[in-house]
Design a protein around this motif. Structure first.
Motif, mmCIF file in Angstrom:
data_model
loop_
_atom_site.group_PDB
_atom_site.id
_atom_site.type_symbol
_atom_site.label_atom_id
_atom_site.label_comp_id
_atom_site.label_asym_id
_atom_site.label_seq_id
_atom_site.Cartn_x
_atom_site.Cartn_y
_atom_site.Cartn_z
ATOM 1 N N GLN A 24 -11.927 23.311 -31.019
ATOM 2 C CA GLN A 24 -12.121 23.966 -32.304
ATOM 3 C C GLN A 24 -13.460 24.689 -32.362
ATOM 4 O O GLN A 24 -13.542 25.842 -32.766
ATOM 5 N N VAL A 25 -14.511 24.019 -31.962
ATOM 6 C CA VAL A 25 -15.841 24.633 -31.992
ATOM 7 C C VAL A 25 -15.903 25.816 -31.017
ATOM 8 O O VAL A 25 -16.460 26.866 -31.351
ATOM 9 N N SER A 26 -15.294 25.670 -29.852
ATOM 10 C CA SER A 26 -15.284 26.758 -28.869
ATOM 11 C C SER A 26 -14.549 27.980 -29.397
ATOM 12 O O SER A 26 -15.021 29.115 -29.234
ATOM 13 N N ASN A 63 -9.951 26.159 -39.769
ATOM 14 C CA ASN A 63 -9.685 25.367 -38.561
ATOM 15 C C ASN A 63 -8.452 25.852 -37.807
ATOM 16 O O ASN A 63 -7.405 26.057 -38.399
ATOM 17 N N TRP A 64 -8.596 25.957 -36.508
ATOM 18 C CA TRP A 64 -7.566 26.323 -35.542
ATOM 19 C C TRP A 64 -6.923 27.666 -35.830
ATOM 20 O O TRP A 64 -6.867 28.521 -34.974
ATOM 21 N N LEU A 105 -13.491 30.794 -39.914
ATOM 22 C CA LEU A 105 -13.910 29.432 -40.246
ATOM 23 C C LEU A 105 -12.749 28.489 -40.560
ATOM 24 O O LEU A 105 -12.938 27.276 -40.624
ATOM 25 N N VAL A 119 -12.149 18.542 -31.099
ATOM 26 C CA VAL A 119 -13.378 19.072 -31.693
ATOM 27 C C VAL A 119 -14.003 20.130 -30.783
ATOM 28 O O VAL A 119 -14.430 21.190 -31.251
ATOM 29 N N ILE A 120 -14.038 19.861 -29.495
ATOM 30 C CA ILE A 120 -14.611 20.825 -28.548
ATOM 31 C C ILE A 120 -13.819 22.126 -28.552
ATOM 32 O O ILE A 120 -14.394 23.220 -28.572
ATOM 33 N N THR A 159 -14.107 28.815 -32.537
ATOM 34 C CA THR A 159 -14.889 29.381 -33.631
ATOM 35 C C THR A 159 -16.076 30.179 -33.101
ATOM 36 O O THR A 159 -16.318 31.309 -33.531
ATOM 37 N N VAL A 160 -16.806 29.616 -32.154
ATOM 38 C CA VAL A 160 -17.958 30.320 -31.579
ATOM 39 C C VAL A 160 -17.493 31.592 -30.869
ATOM 40 O O VAL A 160 -18.100 32.656 -31.033
#
Length: 73
Positions: free
Chosen positions: A26-28, A59-60, A57, A23-24, A30-31
């Motif tokens: 993926q969010v990193s 995922n991955w 947006l 999750v970290i 994306t940001v």
């Protein structure tokens, strides 16, 4: 055949760690993709910038596609 539904709390500790790390990451990604897209001029991006927003947006795959194919060097 019945599939049991499990919760995050039911996972063993190594699996919980793996999920949190995923999750970290993926969010990193994306940001980072959105920040990079926002800071670049239109002529530094392949294609229209608004098209890259939904791509990032995904995922991955989306952020990686943007970083590998969406930016002009």
């Amino acid at each position: 055949m019945s599939l049991a539904r499990s919760n995050f709390a039911d996972l063993p500790t190594p699996s919980k760690v793996a999920v949190v790390v995923a999750v970290i990451v993926q969010v990193s990604l994306t940001v980072a993709g959105f920040v990079d897209l926002a800071r670049r001029d239109q002529d530094e991006v392949r294609g229209p910038k608004p098209v890259w927003i939904p791509v990032i947006l995904v995922n991955w795959v989306g952020p990686m596609v943007y970083f590998l194919a969406g930016r002009r060097r």
